[in-house]
Write an enzyme that holds these catalytic residues in place. Structure first.
Site, short mmCIF file in Angstrom:
data_model
loop_
_atom_site.label_atom_id
_atom_site.label_comp_id
_atom_site.label_asym_id
_atom_site.label_seq_id
_atom_site.Cartn_x
_atom_site.Cartn_y
_atom_site.Cartn_z
N ARG A 34 0.84 -1.18 0.00
CA ARG A 34 0.00 0.00 0.00
C ARG A 34 0.89 1.24 0.00
O ARG A 34 1.89 1.28 0.70
CB ARG A 34 -0.79 -0.06 1.31
N SER A 95 7.62 -4.99 6.61
CA SER A 95 7.08 -5.90 7.62
C SER A 95 7.79 -7.25 7.66
O SER A 95 7.15 -8.31 7.50
CB SER A 95 5.59 -6.10 7.36
N ASP A 148 6.01 -2.95 10.84
CA ASP A 148 4.59 -2.59 10.93
C ASP A 148 4.07 -2.53 12.37
O ASP A 148 3.18 -1.75 12.70
CB ASP A 148 3.71 -3.51 10.06
C1 BGC Z 1 7.38 -10.52 10.18
C2 BGC Z 1 7.24 -9.32 11.10
C3 BGC Z 1 5.94 -8.60 10.84
C4 BGC Z 1 4.78 -9.59 10.91
C5 BGC Z 1 3.44 -8.93 10.64
C6 BGC Z 1 6.13 -11.39 10.25
O1 BGC Z 1 6.20 -12.41 9.29
O2 BGC Z 1 8.50 -11.29 10.54
O3 BGC Z 1 8.33 -8.43 10.93
O4 BGC Z 1 5.79 -7.60 11.80
O5 BGC Z 1 4.98 -10.62 9.97
O6 BGC Z 1 3.39 -8.34 9.38
#
Ligand code: BGC
Length: 403
Positions: A34, A95, A148
């Site tokens: 996004r 993320s 995130d």
């Molecule tokens: C990642 C995290 C992320 C989470 C939610 C996980 O797979 O390792 O860094 O915060 O997903 O998106």
């Protein structure tokens, strides 16, 4: 007025997009990211956003292609917003587990959630994005790279100063919380005021050392075998949206093979990995009617010839899989709440599973009261919190550095 454009590389599931996905596949299809344009004025946040699809080929191709694609989308977005040629500060919500080298530098530790683009692990993702932007002539200044969870915590704390935890329950799961510096043995940064920092727990990896083997089931193990990151993110694989549908399919398949469902007829569709999407599970749970029409329709799409008893069993499987996920998330949070020792606390939450699953939030409320009766915990849903938070961080950094 601060104006921040943000590439939110959060893997959230957009409901309309999911509906367009073809039904059957042998691996989860694609992902989304996004781009948000965030304007901050007198404490108010105004946003414009657009969702871009990332095809599986891009998720699993070369890093260069992946970042070129993101840069192309950023260019398109800037053009659509009439911002072509403007040099904008960018907060990048990335993320995935990263080693944070500074506010605008983070190296990817490992991919999760079906990504495997080459040449990115151990690299600074801000640098990769900035190089791609140069290649594509997109003027952007990457001010901050943010997980995130951190973005969600920041945006919720902006609205509620009692928010100390950021939680994601979407395609993946993770949480972060505010910690006193004295409690962080590995901290070797600045020790001045305020003596606290955000800890990104990367809790999805809990259990990768074998510590949750006793609660994993054969269904979890079968699911793990068909993922790109086998043996990794084991807690995440019991909780998050990317996996709950597949866990349910594993259970339904086993009962069908044992002739306990569908008269023992196992359709070719049901045998396809990932064919039972997590969205099916959410839709089945949304339907509270006694005849379970939604479940029936989904089973029909999977070519399963069901009886009323079959529908009841499949609904019970979906309910058990999501209840277990909600219990596991709350168990993780209970440990954090106890560690923080706060009597009242707000937890900022973002993510499609939490947003769209009808029972997730109520279940978490119930289990929280059971596990930490001494604390008053409020869950605060943050729409686009992860993106908004990264924009806030970038805006503050721009103000502080006077860039
Ligand atoms: C990642 C995290 C992320 C989470 C939610 C996980 O797979 O390792 O860094 O915060 O997903 O998106």
């Amino acid at each position: 007025m601060a104006q921040v454009i943000l590439s939110n590389f959060t893997l959230f599931a957009d409901e309309k997009e999911i509906q367009k996905w073809r039904l059957f596949c042998t691996r989860p299809r694609g992902s989304n990211f996004r781009v948000l344009l965030v304007k901050l004025r007198d404490g108010n946040v105004e946003m414009k956003s657009k969702v871009y699809k990332i095809a599986t080929e891009i998720m699993t191709g070369t890093g260069e292609n992946l970042f070129n694609y993101i840069a192309d989308c950023l260019a398109e977005f800037k053009k659509e917003q009439g911002l072509e040629g403007k040099d904008l500060p960018l907060g990048f919500t990335f993320s995935f587990p990263c080693r944070q080298n500074g506010l605008n530098s983070a190296s990817l530790v490992t991919w999760t959630k079906g990504f495997s683009a080459t040449g990115v692990v151990d690299q600074d993702v801000a640098k990769l994005l900035s190089e791609a932007c140069k290649r594509r002539n997109v003027n952007l200044d990457i001010i901050a790279v943010v997980n995130d969870t951190t973005g969600t915590l920041m945006s919720c704390a902006h609205a509620d100063s009692n928010c100390y935890v950021g939680l994601i329950i979407g395609t993946g799961t993770n949480a972060c919380y505010m910690e006193a510096l004295d409690e962080v043995e590995l901290w070797n940064g600045d020790k001045g005021e305020p003596k606290q920092t955000i800890i990104n727990m990367e809790w999805g990896a809990f259990g990768d050392d074998g510590s949750i083997e006793d609660i994993r089931t054969d269904f979890d193990r079968e699911l793990d075998k068909i993922t790109l990151n086998q043996g990794k993110q084991l807690y995440e694989k019991m909780i998050s949206g990317m996996y709950l549908g597949e866990i349910s399919r594993q259970a339904i398949l086993k009962l069908a093979k044992e002739k306990l469902l569908f008269n023992g007829v196992v359709s070719a569709e049901l045998q396809k990995p990932w064919a039972f999407e997590s969205k099916f599970l959410t839709d089945i749970e949304k339907d509270v009617s006694t005849d379970g029409l939604v479940c029936r329709e989904i089973l029909r799409q999977l070519n399963c010839r069901d009886t009323m008893e079959d529908v009841t069993v499949v609904r019970a499987i979906c309910s058990a899989v999501s209840t277990r996920a909600a219990k596991l998330v709350t168990a993780g949070l209970a440990a954090v709440i106890k560690k923080m020792g706060r009597k009242t606390l707000t937890i900022g939450v973002d993510g499609s599973l939490y947003k769209y699953h009808p029972r997730f939030h109520p279940l978490m409320d119930t289990f929280t009261r059971e596990l930490v009766p001494e604390a008053r915990v409020k869950y605060m849903l943050s729409e686009d919190g992860s993106g908004k938070g990264a924009a806030l961080i970038a805006a503050v950094a721009v103000r502080l550095t006077g860039k």
